[in-house]
Design an enzyme around this catalytic site. Structure first.
Site, PDB file in Angstrom:
ATOM      1  N   LEU A  42      48.765  17.886  -8.330  1.00  0.00           N
ATOM      2  CA  LEU A  42      47.896  17.312  -7.307  1.00  0.00           C
ATOM      3  C   LEU A  42      48.731  17.076  -6.058  1.00  0.00           C
ATOM      4  O   LEU A  42      49.777  16.429  -6.120  1.00  0.00           O
ATOM      5  CB  LEU A  42      47.293  15.997  -7.811  1.00  0.00           C
ATOM      6  CG  LEU A  42      46.165  15.364  -6.992  1.00  0.00           C
ATOM      7  CD1 LEU A  42      44.998  16.324  -6.827  1.00  0.00           C
ATOM      8  CD2 LEU A  42      45.696  14.073  -7.660  1.00  0.00           C
ATOM      9  N   ASP A  43      48.303  17.637  -4.926  1.00  0.00           N
ATOM     10  CA  ASP A  43      49.048  17.529  -3.674  1.00  0.00           C
ATOM     11  C   ASP A  43      49.414  16.082  -3.356  1.00  0.00           C
ATOM     12  O   ASP A  43      48.614  15.169  -3.608  1.00  0.00           O
ATOM     13  CB  ASP A  43      48.210  18.061  -2.511  1.00  0.00           C
ATOM     14  CG  ASP A  43      48.185  19.577  -2.442  1.00  0.00           C
ATOM     15  OD1 ASP A  43      47.475  20.094  -1.579  1.00  0.00           O
ATOM     16  OD2 ASP A  43      48.869  20.224  -3.253  1.00  0.00           O
ATOM     17  N   PRO A  44      50.596  15.847  -2.761  1.00  0.00           N
ATOM     18  CA  PRO A  44      50.944  14.484  -2.350  1.00  0.00           C
ATOM     19  C   PRO A  44      49.910  13.876  -1.404  1.00  0.00           C
ATOM     20  O   PRO A  44      49.696  12.665  -1.414  1.00  0.00           O
ATOM     21  CB  PRO A  44      52.301  14.670  -1.649  1.00  0.00           C
ATOM     22  CG  PRO A  44      52.897  15.867  -2.316  1.00  0.00           C
ATOM     23  CD  PRO A  44      51.731  16.776  -2.584  1.00  0.00           C
TER      24      PRO A  44
END
Length: 293
Positions: A42-44
């Site tokens: 999951l993208d930062p």
């Protein structure tokens, strides 16, 4: 401690940092050493559901990576950035701001199997290096398009310069690329200002906990209260009850024959004890993933 801890990942935290937080909680709570892994990056810049597999559940992490995900996301029209989100530099501008009706009209074009080009700022590797590392160095990053499936796409809310949508997508889908392509199809440009994963495989925000709650549970040695059973990652497949003798054969790597069960994958159990993820074919049962429990 074999099962799933579902984090409600905060903004700015990477998936590997989420894994580290669970390892730290296990250590500080005195639970010992366990394998820990996540069930889908999951993208930062995104928040929401991040499944963390603990112990024998790590054997199912790959299955979680292949599962569908559901996201809520907001596209702000008028500016496109090099990262396709709020962090990047503006690379294109437009005064066109589509109406909600125009947005809804375009969505069927992006529903079903589509091809999309991943963002230059992604974790994909190019000649052995991460694309985002190359992009940050100023190198021109060209990524090949990939086939993905948008199973459902709907407009949730809108403002004069933005639209918030919900998408159910197959593995490998980049929401930032989807937002970019929707904006282009509407004759404008845009970038993602909010991205929240609300479901990953069978896991939803209902079972997700914050990092603060994780830390508090570890300090109080109540981490097991936050742990979903290993079975929770397989709630979409039927259970297969075994006798102790049958379970013993599977644990030894042998196949079972003459089992009355429909073809396909099953979750094999000896009483309440998970034995294996198995594949049934014409009455034969073979182990796909065995559990050391």
């Amino acid at each position: 401690m074999h099962g799933w801890i579902i984090l409600d990942k905060p903004l700015g935290l990477g998936s590997t940092q989420g894994v580290s937080a669970v390892k730290r909680a296990l250590r500080e709570g005195g639970y010992g050493r366990y394998k820990v892994g996540h069930g889908g990056t999951l993208d930062p810049r995104a928040t929401g559901v991040l499944p963390i597999a603990v112990g024998e559940a790590t054997k199912l992490a790959g299955r979680m990576l292949d599962s569908d995900k559901i996201y809520d996301f907001t596209i702000r029209f008028g500016r496109e950035t090099d990262t396709l989100d709020l962090e990047g530099q503006v690379i294109a501008e437009s005064e066109v701001c589509p109406s909600p009706a125009e947005v809804e009209k375009i969505l069927p074009r992006f529903t079903g199997p589509i091809d999309q080009v991943p963002p230059a700022y992604s974790a994909l590797k190019v000649d052995g290096e991460r694309a985002y590392d190359l992009a940050r160095k100023g190198a021109e990053v060209t990524l090949a398009s990939r086939a993905v499936t948008i199973r459902a796409l709907a407009l949730r809310d809108s403002a004069p310069d933005s639209a918030t949508l919900t998408a159910r997508v197959s593995k490998g889908t980049y929401i930032r690329s989807l937002a970019r392509d929707i904006a282009h199809a509407l004759g404008t440009v845009g970038h993602v200002t909010m991205l929240r994963r609300v479901k990953a495989g069978p896991f939803t925000l209902d079972s997700a906990i914050s990092l603060d709650k994780l830390a508090d549970a570890a300090k109080g040695q109540r981490l097991e209260d936050c742990l979903l059973p290993l079975r929770a990652g397989l709630d979409d497949i039927p259970a297969l009850s075994l006798t102790p003798d049958q379970a013993g054969l599977l644990r030894q790597g042998q196949k079972l024959v003459g089992i009355a069960a429909v073809d396909g994958q099953h979750f094999a159990l000896d009483g309440d004890t998970p034995v294996a993820l198995v594949e049934v074919s014409d009455g034969d049962v073979r182990v796909v993933r065995g559990f050391n429990l």
